[in-house]
Design an enzyme around this catalytic site. Structure first.
Site, mmCIF file in Angstrom:
data_model
loop_
_atom_site.group_PDB
_atom_site.id
_atom_site.type_symbol
_atom_site.label_atom_id
_atom_site.label_comp_id
_atom_site.label_asym_id
_atom_site.label_seq_id
_atom_site.Cartn_x
_atom_site.Cartn_y
_atom_site.Cartn_z
ATOM 1 N N HIS A 1 46.643 46.926 41.972
ATOM 2 C CA HIS A 1 45.666 46.609 40.934
ATOM 3 C C HIS A 1 46.318 45.819 39.796
ATOM 4 O O HIS A 1 47.355 46.217 39.258
ATOM 5 C CB HIS A 1 45.042 47.881 40.368
ATOM 6 C CG HIS A 1 43.816 47.602 39.552
ATOM 7 N ND1 HIS A 1 42.585 47.389 40.132
ATOM 8 C CD2 HIS A 1 43.624 47.464 38.217
ATOM 9 C CE1 HIS A 1 41.689 47.147 39.191
ATOM 10 N NE2 HIS A 1 42.309 47.173 38.021
ATOM 11 N N ASP B 1 45.373 49.889 45.805
ATOM 12 C CA ASP B 1 44.557 49.954 44.597
ATOM 13 C C ASP B 1 43.545 51.085 44.741
ATOM 14 O O ASP B 1 42.826 51.150 45.744
ATOM 15 C CB ASP B 1 43.824 48.616 44.423
ATOM 16 C CG ASP B 1 42.947 48.554 43.193
ATOM 17 O OD1 ASP B 1 42.925 49.535 42.409
ATOM 18 O OD2 ASP B 1 42.273 47.522 43.003
ATOM 19 N N SER C 1 38.808 43.526 37.840
ATOM 20 C CA SER C 1 38.787 44.935 37.457
ATOM 21 C C SER C 1 37.460 45.286 36.781
ATOM 22 O O SER C 1 36.406 45.097 37.371
ATOM 23 C CB SER C 1 39.990 45.248 36.568
ATOM 24 O OG SER C 1 40.128 46.629 36.351
#
Length: 407
Positions: free
Chosen positions: A377, A347, A193
């Site tokens: 995600h 995502d 991320s």
């Protein structure tokens, strides 16, 4: 006094139940569950729990007891850290930066591979503890020395705290690799991320320090690589998919960049970007670079609305390559090491990975791409959270391990 205690005993459970019911209603009114996702009931439960924590945090913030972000951070570190008897785990500080070192106990006749890991969490959550089990698993399964970096986060620290801490910790580690039993020719940087975005910034920054050993590979797990075009197909298609919804992205971005939330719509609509700048970066940021199979027919146009100069003056830092590393010059991209990119179908950051993949490939950088069709995600964090793990969690962590073992 007895009556007062009875009232409290009745009202508190009622209050908690009311907040939970509100979270459940919000979940069903606002989110979309992808059809490709396995175990949707489990997914719904986890998202309702997250909404409940956020709601409780917001209530405490309004009562001036504790900020919402601090409340979330307290809960994330209640995670159970699993003891791995095959590793030596050492907590240290590089200057003011907390780091955690994972070293295999087994004696090796040669120096081992090194992995520098940057955790996710949007500068709001994520920590050495919440990513401990993942780093421990990486160290054991790849027989590597893993350094996990605990950078400064919100609400007390804003940009550039994350990148500064990660770059400085990486430089410190790289200067003493043999001290930690690491082969200088086999150092991998890895992140998830926002940590995946940090990987791009660190690898780019280390190019200017030729005296240090070179990074041999970069592993980017669902990275954020730009904060300019929020009308890419994945942002439109997955804006209401847990656990990274449009509202969470806007809140995290504005808080980290210390931008007033009143400008969030200008950022997401692209009206804060001057026309000449849009044209300049279109070759790298346009959805034209996204493969056709990832696009639906109902997509809205990119950069809708007229240019807002006031918004630009308040938000122009989004054009900084240290915030949007996708924008660095070709000559820098061309010098980067081989890459492993993980993207998840469900995502909003999926297309950030695809755009960076194309940038690397266009400059001749070898890229291995792993796409998780049923992924979302943050799914990698659930790989060991039984009974809350998902098949996509296991697939993602195994793909990362397989790639690293091949280096």
């Amino acid at each position: 006094m007895t009556v007062l205690w009875l009232v409290l005993l009745v009202s508190l459970p009622t209050f908690y139940l009311g907040v939970f019911i509100w979270a459940v209603i919000q979940h069903f009114l606002s989110v979309e569950i992808p059809s490709s996702l396995e175990h949707p009931v489990k997914f719904r439960f986890l998202h309702c729990a997250m909404l409940y924590l956020i709601a409780m945090g917001n209530i405490l913030e309004k009562l001036r007891i504790c900020s919402m972000i601090k409340f979330i951070q307290i809960f994330q570190d209640l995670i159970v850290i699993k003891k791995n008897y095959n590793l030596v785990v050492t907590n240290m500080h590089f200057g003011e930066i907390p780091v955690r070192l994972f070293q295999p106990k087994a004696v090796s006749s040669k120096l081992l591979r090194g992995i520098i890991f940057y955790h996710g969490g949007g500068a709001i959550c994520g920590s050495l503890d919440s990513y401990h089990n993942l780093c421990s698993f990486l160290a054991q399964e790849t027989n590597s020395v893993v350094l996990s970096v605990g950078y400064r986060k919100l609400p007390d620290h804003h940009h550039p705290s994350v990148t500064e801490d990660c770059v400085n910790a990486s430089i410190h580690f790289m200067k003493g690799l043999t001290t930690y039993g690491v082969d200088p020719s086999r150092v991998v940087v890895c992140g998830e991320s926002i940590g995946g975005g940090v990987v791009t910034i660190v690898t780019q920054a280390l190019l200017s320090l030729p005296s240090l050993p070179q990074i041999c590979a970069q592993v980017l797990i669902t990275p954020i690589t730009q904060v300019i075009n929020f009308q890419l197909p994945s942002y439109q298609q997955n804006q209401n998919v847990p656990f990274l919804t449009k509202d969470i992205i806007r809140m995290a971005l504005c808080k980290y960049l210390d931008i007033d939330l009143s400008w969030k719509d200008a950022i997401f609509n692209g009206t804060c970007i001057p026309l000449d700048t849009r044209k300049k970066y279109r070759k790298w940021l346009s959805s034209d670079n996204i493969p056709r199979r990832f696009k639906s027919k109902s997509l809205l146009p990119e950069f809708s609305g007229p240019f807002n100069e006031a918004a630009y003056l308040e938000t122009k830092q989004v054009l900084d390559p240290e915030i949007s590393p996708l924008l660095v010059d070709d000559k820098i991209i061309a010098q980067l090491p081989q890459a492993f990119l993980v993207s998840c179908e469900n995502d909003p950051l999926r297309d950030d990975a695809l755009l960076y993949k194309k940038r690397l490939e266009d400059q001749g950088v070898p890229v291995t791409w792993y796409h998780v069709e049923d992924g979302f995600h943050g799914c990698i964090l659930f790989f060991d959270k039984h009974p809350f793990s998902f098949p996509c969690s296991i697939k993602t962590v195994n793909a990362v391990i397989t790639y690293i073992k091949g280096i």
